[in-house]
Design a protein around this motif. Structure first.
Motif, PDB file in Angstrom:
ATOM      1  N   SER A 121       0.809  -1.211   0.000  1.00 55.80           N
ATOM      2  CA  SER A 121       0.000   0.000   0.000  1.00 55.80           C
ATOM      3  C   SER A 121       0.843   1.263   0.000  1.00 55.80           C
ATOM      4  N   VAL A 159       3.771   3.641  11.660  1.00 54.09           N
ATOM      5  CA  VAL A 159       3.231   2.531  10.871  1.00 54.09           C
ATOM      6  C   VAL A 159       2.615   1.495  11.802  1.00 54.09           C
ATOM      7  N   HIS A 160       3.288   1.209  12.898  1.00 48.74           N
ATOM      8  CA  HIS A 160       2.766   0.241  13.870  1.00 48.74           C
ATOM      9  C   HIS A 160       1.449   0.734  14.467  1.00 48.74           C
ATOM     10  N   LEU A 172      -0.727   2.826  13.114  1.00 55.10           N
ATOM     11  CA  LEU A 172      -1.757   2.745  12.077  1.00 55.10           C
ATOM     12  C   LEU A 172      -2.220   1.306  11.875  1.00 55.10           C
ATOM     13  N   SER A 173      -1.283   0.372  11.922  1.00 52.71           N
ATOM     14  CA  SER A 173      -1.622  -1.038  11.756  1.00 52.71           C
ATOM     15  C   SER A 173      -2.517  -1.516  12.891  1.00 52.71           C
ATOM     16  N   GLU A 174      -2.172  -1.177  14.119  1.00 52.13           N
ATOM     17  CA  GLU A 174      -2.977  -1.587  15.268  1.00 52.13           C
ATOM     18  C   GLU A 174      -4.374  -0.989  15.217  1.00 52.13           C
ATOM     19  N   GLY A 196      -6.021  -0.567  12.560  1.00 56.13           N
ATOM     20  CA  GLY A 196      -6.723  -1.124  11.414  1.00 56.13           C
ATOM     21  C   GLY A 196      -6.810  -0.177  10.233  1.00 56.13           C
ATOM     22  N   ARG A 197      -5.900   0.789  10.149  1.00 54.52           N
ATOM     23  CA  ARG A 197      -5.957   1.794   9.086  1.00 54.52           C
ATOM     24  C   ARG A 197      -5.016   1.508   7.922  1.00 54.52           C
ATOM     25  N   ILE A 198      -4.421   0.313   7.905  1.00 56.73           N
ATOM     26  CA  ILE A 198      -3.505  -0.039   6.820  1.00 56.73           C
ATOM     27  C   ILE A 198      -4.086  -1.231   6.083  1.00 56.73           C
ATOM     28  N   ARG A 199      -4.172  -1.086   4.766  1.00 52.38           N
ATOM     29  CA  ARG A 199      -4.594  -2.206   3.929  1.00 52.38           C
ATOM     30  C   ARG A 199      -3.399  -2.604   3.079  1.00 52.38           C
ATOM     31  N   LYS A 255       0.448  -4.279   2.558  1.00 53.91           N
ATOM     32  CA  LYS A 255       1.716  -4.249   3.285  1.00 53.91           C
ATOM     33  C   LYS A 255       2.352  -2.878   3.167  1.00 53.91           C
ATOM     34  N   VAL A 256       3.056  -2.480   4.207  1.00 53.73           N
ATOM     35  CA  VAL A 256       3.836  -1.251   4.179  1.00 53.73           C
ATOM     36  C   VAL A 256       5.293  -1.663   4.084  1.00 53.73           C
TER      37      VAL A 256
END
Length: 83
Positions: A22, A33-34, A36-38, A40-43, A45-46
């Protein structure tokens, strides 16, 4: 190399396997990034890219592809077979 791994490498080399990247962020943004991932705002892979002196990446030509829904080219690095 195991037969399963060899088959997977062939799929990667043929471009049949794609990764949904993404966005690409510098290593300095890892905490964000961590978070945002926690949340649920990342679709997808970063790609977290370390920087070396001079601001270049250690992986030339590794820019992520634009999200189009279709798998893009994926490259692999083959390692020598181990005894």
């Amino acid at each position: 190399m195991s037969p399963i791994l060899a088959a997977f490498v062939e799929l990667v080399d043929a471009g049949a396997v794609g990764i949904d990247i993404s966005e690409s962020r510098p290593l300095a943004d890892l905490a964000e990034v961590h978070r945002l991932s926690e949340a649920g705002r990342i679709r997808g892979k970063v790609l977290v890219v370390p920087r070396v002196p001079g601001g270049r990446t250690p992986m030339p030509g590794s820019a992520p592809r634009a999200r189009s829904g279709a798998p893009g080219p994926v490259t692999s690095t083959r390692t020598p077979d181990r005894p």
